[in-house]
Scaffold this active site. Sequence first.
Site, PDB file in Angstrom:
ATOM      1  N   HIS A 198      29.129  -1.280  41.008  1.00  0.00           N
ATOM      2  CA  HIS A 198      27.910  -1.326  40.186  1.00  0.00           C
ATOM      3  C   HIS A 198      27.437   0.032  39.700  1.00  0.00           C
ATOM      4  O   HIS A 198      26.329   0.144  39.171  1.00  0.00           O
ATOM      5  CB  HIS A 198      26.760  -1.969  40.964  1.00  0.00           C
ATOM      6  CG  HIS A 198      26.949  -3.403  41.280  1.00  0.00           C
ATOM      7  ND1 HIS A 198      26.482  -4.424  40.476  1.00  0.00           N
ATOM      8  CD2 HIS A 198      27.557  -4.011  42.316  1.00  0.00           C
ATOM      9  CE1 HIS A 198      26.786  -5.590  41.013  1.00  0.00           C
ATOM     10  NE2 HIS A 198      27.443  -5.374  42.140  1.00  0.00           N
ATOM     11  N   LYS A 253      11.526  -0.961  35.118  1.00  0.00           N
ATOM     12  CA  LYS A 253      12.753  -0.890  35.917  1.00  0.00           C
ATOM     13  C   LYS A 253      12.506   0.172  36.974  1.00  0.00           C
ATOM     14  O   LYS A 253      11.482   0.851  36.936  1.00  0.00           O
ATOM     15  CB  LYS A 253      13.962  -0.547  35.039  1.00  0.00           C
ATOM     16  CG  LYS A 253      13.754   0.680  34.130  1.00  0.00           C
ATOM     17  CD  LYS A 253      14.948   0.912  33.208  1.00  0.00           C
ATOM     18  CE  LYS A 253      14.931   0.105  31.936  1.00  0.00           C
ATOM     19  NZ  LYS A 253      16.153  -0.638  31.673  1.00  0.00           N
ATOM     20  N   ARG A 254      13.445   0.321  37.935  1.00  0.00           N
ATOM     21  CA  ARG A 254      13.277   1.386  38.923  1.00  0.00           C
ATOM     22  C   ARG A 254      13.122   2.734  38.219  1.00  0.00           C
ATOM     23  O   ARG A 254      13.731   2.964  37.175  1.00  0.00           O
ATOM     24  CB  ARG A 254      14.485   1.405  39.869  1.00  0.00           C
ATOM     25  CG  ARG A 254      14.490   0.235  40.842  1.00  0.00           C
ATOM     26  CD  ARG A 254      13.281   0.253  41.754  1.00  0.00           C
ATOM     27  NE  ARG A 254      13.371   1.352  42.679  1.00  0.00           N
ATOM     28  CZ  ARG A 254      13.616   1.239  43.980  1.00  0.00           C
ATOM     29  NH1 ARG A 254      13.751   0.055  44.531  1.00  0.00           N
ATOM     30  NH2 ARG A 254      13.678   2.309  44.749  1.00  0.00           N
ATOM     31  N   LYS A 298      17.603   6.793  34.178  1.00  0.00           N
ATOM     32  CA  LYS A 298      17.023   5.752  33.303  1.00  0.00           C
ATOM     33  C   LYS A 298      16.027   6.357  32.299  1.00  0.00           C
ATOM     34  O   LYS A 298      15.566   5.693  31.387  1.00  0.00           O
ATOM     35  CB  LYS A 298      16.339   4.679  34.147  1.00  0.00           C
ATOM     36  CG  LYS A 298      17.312   3.889  35.034  1.00  0.00           C
ATOM     37  CD  LYS A 298      16.568   2.851  35.873  1.00  0.00           C
ATOM     38  CE  LYS A 298      17.427   2.186  36.940  1.00  0.00           C
ATOM     39  NZ  LYS A 298      18.311   1.123  36.427  1.00  0.00           N
ATOM     40  N   THR A 321      20.322  -5.396  33.171  1.00  0.00           N
ATOM     41  CA  THR A 321      20.174  -6.837  32.960  1.00  0.00           C
ATOM     42  C   THR A 321      18.808  -7.158  32.365  1.00  0.00           C
ATOM     43  O   THR A 321      18.627  -8.227  31.784  1.00  0.00           O
ATOM     44  CB  THR A 321      20.359  -7.602  34.289  1.00  0.00           C
ATOM     45  OG1 THR A 321      19.689  -6.899  35.334  1.00  0.00           O
ATOM     46  CG2 THR A 321      21.828  -7.744  34.639  1.00  0.00           C
ATOM     47  N   LYS A 341      17.081  -9.961  29.502  1.00  0.00           N
ATOM     48  CA  LYS A 341      15.864 -10.772  29.699  1.00  0.00           C
ATOM     49  C   LYS A 341      14.892 -10.594  28.538  1.00  0.00           C
ATOM     50  O   LYS A 341      14.277 -11.559  28.060  1.00  0.00           O
ATOM     51  CB  LYS A 341      15.172 -10.379  31.012  1.00  0.00           C
ATOM     52  CG  LYS A 341      15.990 -10.732  32.243  1.00  0.00           C
ATOM     53  CD  LYS A 341      15.497 -10.038  33.515  1.00  0.00           C
ATOM     54  CE  LYS A 341      16.612 -10.078  34.558  1.00  0.00           C
ATOM     55  NZ  LYS A 341      16.392  -9.201  35.713  1.00  0.00           N
TER      56      LYS A 341
END
Length: 838
Positions: free
Chosen positions: A373, A566-567, A572, A677, A681
Amino acid sequence: VEASIPEPQREAWKRNQITSFTDKDGFEKEVVRHVETTLARSMFNCDEIAAYSATSLAFRDRLITHWNRTQQRQTYRDTKRVYYLSLEFLMGRALDNAMLNVGLKNVAQDGLAELGFRIEDVVKQEHDAALGNGGLGRLAACFLDSLATLNFPAWGYGLRYRYGIFKQEIIDGYQVEVPDYWLDFNPWEFPRHDVTVDIQFFGQVNKKTVGGKTISVWEAGEIVQAVAYDVPIPGYDTPTTNNLRLWSSKASGGEFDFQKFNSGDYESSVADQQRAETISAVLYPNDNLERGKELRLKQQYFWVAASLYDIVRRFKKSRRSWNEFPDQVAIQLNDTHPTLAIVELQRILVDIEGLEWDNAWEIVTSTFGYTNHTVLPEALEKWPVGLVQHLLPRHLQIIYDINLFFLQSVEKAFPDDRDMLRRVSIIEESQPKMVRMAFLAIVGSHKVNGVAELHSDLIKTTIFKDFVEIYGPDKFTNVTNGITPRRWLHQANPRLSELIASKCGGNDFLKDLTLLNQLEKHVEDKQFRKEWAEIKYANKVRLAKHIKDTTGVVVNPASLFDVQVKRIHEYKRQQLNIFGVIHRYLSLKAMTPDQRKKQLPRVSIFGGKAAPGYWMAKQIIHLINSVGAVVNKDEDIGDLLKVIFLEDYNVSKAEMICPASDISEHISTAGTEASGTSNMKFVLNGGLIIGTCDGANIEITREIGESNIFLFGNLSEDVEDLRHAHTYGSHTIDSDLDKVFNEIEKGTFGTPHDFSAMIAAVRQHGDYYLVSDDFHSYIETHQLVDEAYRNQDEWIAKCITSVSRMGFFTSDRCINEYAEEIWNVEPLAVDRHSIWGP
Ligand code: GPU
């Protein structure tokens, strides 16, 4: 002990078989029964929590009869099963999902209304089951939903953490972590006090000769008991109800050691008990980071050993030969966390069952599949050899033997490449020596997969390059991630789901998401667009209310809602987003009032947790809140810009946020986000996205079309050169970003010192995440977003078109790919009417 009822008495059981409720009256009866008997309350003492509990118990009873029958059916047919081993299952709430999957939410809604409750309020009483950090854990939860919906015989195996991911509070703009007391009341689990396994730790290995054969015997230094807790997993529109088995740790031999207690050693008896219970006490709150703590390794072995014991026990009931094991069992490793399962199965087969090494190894490698991952080096698991030796002495010997045989075969195939052996060795010859878990997982599995096309290509050309040479390319494959449309559309966005159903010939699209393509022919339908826009607006109103209730800030739902949830992680790039927000703020401030009137109002919404030990991520949260504190009360700006940080982002909040987004941000440095992901969504809920060419963004673009996504930034293939240039060439910062930094340093958003490390990361420390390189492109692309949003009609058309092309991203497609390419398993057809028979 044979616990099966003899044939003559089975008639009585069949006569008295349980029938589940199917209508409102039946449901109400069950609720009242549970309120009065299970909960020992009454209509004079029934609050929303009691209503939630009784409703859950009513549905739980129903699920458990289906669960029993599913298990009986699977046992009877005795076909191959899938075991999904994951340290994280980020399930969220269960009741709403159970009601929708069994198709009785309307019944429950009407029943609860008659009994005096609103179903929305009842559903909200449930605490999220938050046994995961982020995408990896949520993927496991989506996979369980798809496995059950597609009728695969499958079990999930995980740990029953007493505390899931911490609850996040924001105090003075900083994250504060609070324990997550989710187990106070959990009607969704069944303790199986009769299903226990003794797990060994520490001790030493002795050699014994039995019948001329030398075997290794592991004499344990400590034994801890694993107790099973089962969670039923209902499929959508099918009686199949699979099992998620979570292990809880307990001192072996009962509550505590009475011998010690009676001999006056009370303290040490309590200490033993506590040490045992510590194993399953808490989820490690790191996302994409491994910190090599002994307790984490204990968790991993505890869970893996209990699960394998259970799997082997089940296999042995069928009295087949060991060579048939891989025909009956497929085990998927969700990342490297369960890699010790490979070693444990080899140990069981060789040390306990007496198989020859090679025969055992053939069985082991045919059984396992490994999903990677991440390519981030800090997330790749490595354990110090000394620690493994101490905790699991026999396993270390087996790892050394696996490595020896592996390296021998490599040496034979590549006799001229001495450095190859050093590079691929499962043991890294560092100080201290380390066990490389990803390499062990590759060597011990028959398939290795990445989670999006780019990611699967990257692992083949970078971190696992040598292994592609050794095994050939066929061992490596791609399964692009997906999400369950049941939770992420039908449950999260019921009105949109209903509108879609009205254009797609009913609810079949929830089981075959490619049917969404029927929407495309309605894109030009004015009335349809209007209804679509109304639903989006209503979802934004609901989120605006949540923002008002939780932060006190009033946002205008007519603004463009720009969401990044998100985290929190440097890769990110929430810092890129907030720097962009500051740039927007400065531009607005520089305008005349007349110019400002022409601007589009925007709400920038952030949410996500930082790992408690991740200092920089916490600074990013602080900057976001500090910018919000200034911007949100600036009267020059008003509705033109609001900056919101939503506290304690989790699955149930995501279900409210995703349907309310106009544009969401998926802006990782190219090549760093394996898949993502939440991008899926958001698009599925009729929002557009801005993103880099990274992870699944690339495939989303391919499916929905380039004109329906806002891509920006450098490409993955250029990242290495750019980083090199930052370090060894002259590194100039983007001039707009420089202005943002200067403003922060002026103290506009509070003490500049608080943010100096974030700025230094870009200016002085090589800008590893390419924030400056991508800044201009990011700002320009946001201007394109503004322009596009001004044409609401076109915007809605883009959203509808995008949704119509999202069929590929259902987790049902993923599971079918895994089943075909990796597991070689087939679904078990179910006869909806047969109850006792197969
Ligand atoms: N992921 Br490794 C996590 O959520 N946690 C982890 O520790 C690791 C990976 C994520 C990836 O970051 C994300 O890109 C991916 O979509 C998700 O796993 C599921 O594959």
